[in-house]
Write an enzyme that holds these catalytic residues in place. Structure first.
Site, PDB file in Angstrom:
ATOM      1  N   ALA A  26       0.979  -1.066   0.067  1.00  0.00           N
ATOM      2  CA  ALA A  26      -0.433   0.501  -0.268  1.00  0.00           C
ATOM      3  C   ALA A  26       0.942   1.545   0.528  1.00  0.00           C
ATOM      4  O   ALA A  26       0.438   2.510   0.179  1.00  0.00           O
ATOM      5  CB  ALA A  26      -0.915   0.293   1.129  1.00  0.00           C
ATOM      6  N   ALA A  27       2.178   1.009  -0.176  1.00  0.00           N
ATOM      7  CA  ALA A  27       2.713   2.679  -0.144  1.00  0.00           C
ATOM      8  C   ALA A  27       2.323   3.430  -1.863  1.00  0.00           C
ATOM      9  O   ALA A  27       2.307   4.355  -1.364  1.00  0.00           O
ATOM     10  CB  ALA A  27       4.027   2.102  -0.611  1.00  0.00           C
ATOM     11  N   ASP A  42      -0.463   3.278  -3.169  1.00  0.00           N
ATOM     12  CA  ASP A  42      -1.921   3.770  -2.317  1.00  0.00           C
ATOM     13  C   ASP A  42      -1.771   4.786  -2.044  1.00  0.00           C
ATOM     14  O   ASP A  42      -2.188   5.882  -2.034  1.00  0.00           O
ATOM     15  CB  ASP A  42      -2.884   2.844  -2.198  1.00  0.00           C
TER      16      ASP A  42
END
Length: 307
Positions: free
Chosen positions: A256-257, A259
């Protein structure tokens, strides 16, 4: 509690909602190998929902358009949206299909490997987006990814253009795109793998990203932002090319970096920040997220960055 700036206009996210089943492992297993991991957890995820949560936590006013199943994962994911202050009345329910699931392995080098069962995400149709098209009127940004059907992504971009709403596309998971979508995109945000697939070049560093970005700009995209992990972000548009280095951190989980970066970028643009400043906001948020485990659990709140 999410802090919103009064000047921030609505961000509309059309995309996926998944329950993430996450296992930490020393390394990826070989074919046929059984490998003992460290621990297991379930977390709310899906690229669409992750980006919606990132926008909300970083100060955005967010509406999510997607689909969930009438099952335990679906109920949990909906509760999570509501808890973040994200409007969920445009997230439909499919009785006969399971909620999307992602199986994620995170190894000791903080790299993740993900497989998806799309479930209800595959049920999001162009008609569903058309029913909510008025939300795009006056919105600051439409945010898209590729974990829902391509015809739905294309239709959403077409409707946004009709209403004068800027379009941000994160072309993930990596796949080819129809030529008709290119001129509809205001901000294309691929990583190295996605930029490589879209251009046929091998993108590994700022120099190769520059060449890839030049190719993408010729397709009619207005701004190309290629994320390069620890090497930062490359910005290319009609004004030229700029490379912004990453903030140095000790990463433990990169899930999720990207995102989180998009959440910061989109929120900054919705607040009227210049593109470079919006990118730095996204980078600051992503630099915090990689120091934490999980997808949505790793996304920081704006107050954490401001302090």
């Amino acid at each position: 509690m999410t802090t919103q700036k009064p000047s921030t206009r609505r961000l509309v996210v059309v995309g996926s909602l998944n329950m993430d089943l996450v296992m930490r492992v020393p390394r990826a297993p070989e074919a046929g190998e059984t490998l003992t991991g460290y621990d297991f957890a379930t977390h709310p995820g899906g690229k669409g929902a992750n980006q919606a949560v990132a926008c909300a936590r970083l100060g955005g006013k967010v509406t999510m358009i997607g689909r969930l199943g009438n099952d335990a994962f679906g109920h949990s994911l909906r509760d999570g949206l509501i808890a973040e202050g994200i409007a969920d009345d445009t997230v439909g329910c499919d009785e006969g299909t399971a909620t999307g699931v992602a199986m994620i392995m995170v190894d000791d080098s903080a790299q993740n490997r993900i497989t998806l069962a799309p479930g209800t995400n595959a049920k999001l149709t162009p008609a569903h987006v058309e029913q909510q098209a008025a939300l795009l009127d006056g919105a600051a940004m439409l945010i898209l990814q590729l974990e829902v059907p391509m015809p739905t992504v294309l239709r959403a971009a077409e409707l946004a253009n009709r209403y004068g709403c800027p379009v941000l596309l994160n072309p993930a998971p990596a796949t080819s795109l129809p030529d008709s979508i290119w001129p509809l995109i205001d901000y294309l945000v691929p990583n190295e793998t996605e930029a490589s697939l879209l251009t046929g070049l091998t993108v590994t560093d700022p120099a190769s990203a520059t060449e890839a970005a030049k190719i993408l700009l010729t397709k009619g995209i207005r701004n190309v932002l290629i994320t390069l992990g620890a090497q930062g972000v490359l910005i290319a548009n009609s004004e030229g090319v700029q490379h912004l280095p990453a903030f140095p951190v000790d990463a433990v989980d990169t899930t999720a970096a990207g995102d989180t970066f998009i959440g910061g970028l989109s929120t900054g643009l919705a607040e009227g920040l210049p593109l470079g400043d919006a990118v730095r906001l996204g980078q600051r948020a992503a630099s915090v997220s990689v120091t934490r485990h999980g997808a949505q659990p790793s996304i920081p709140y704006r107050a954490e960055l401001d302090s």
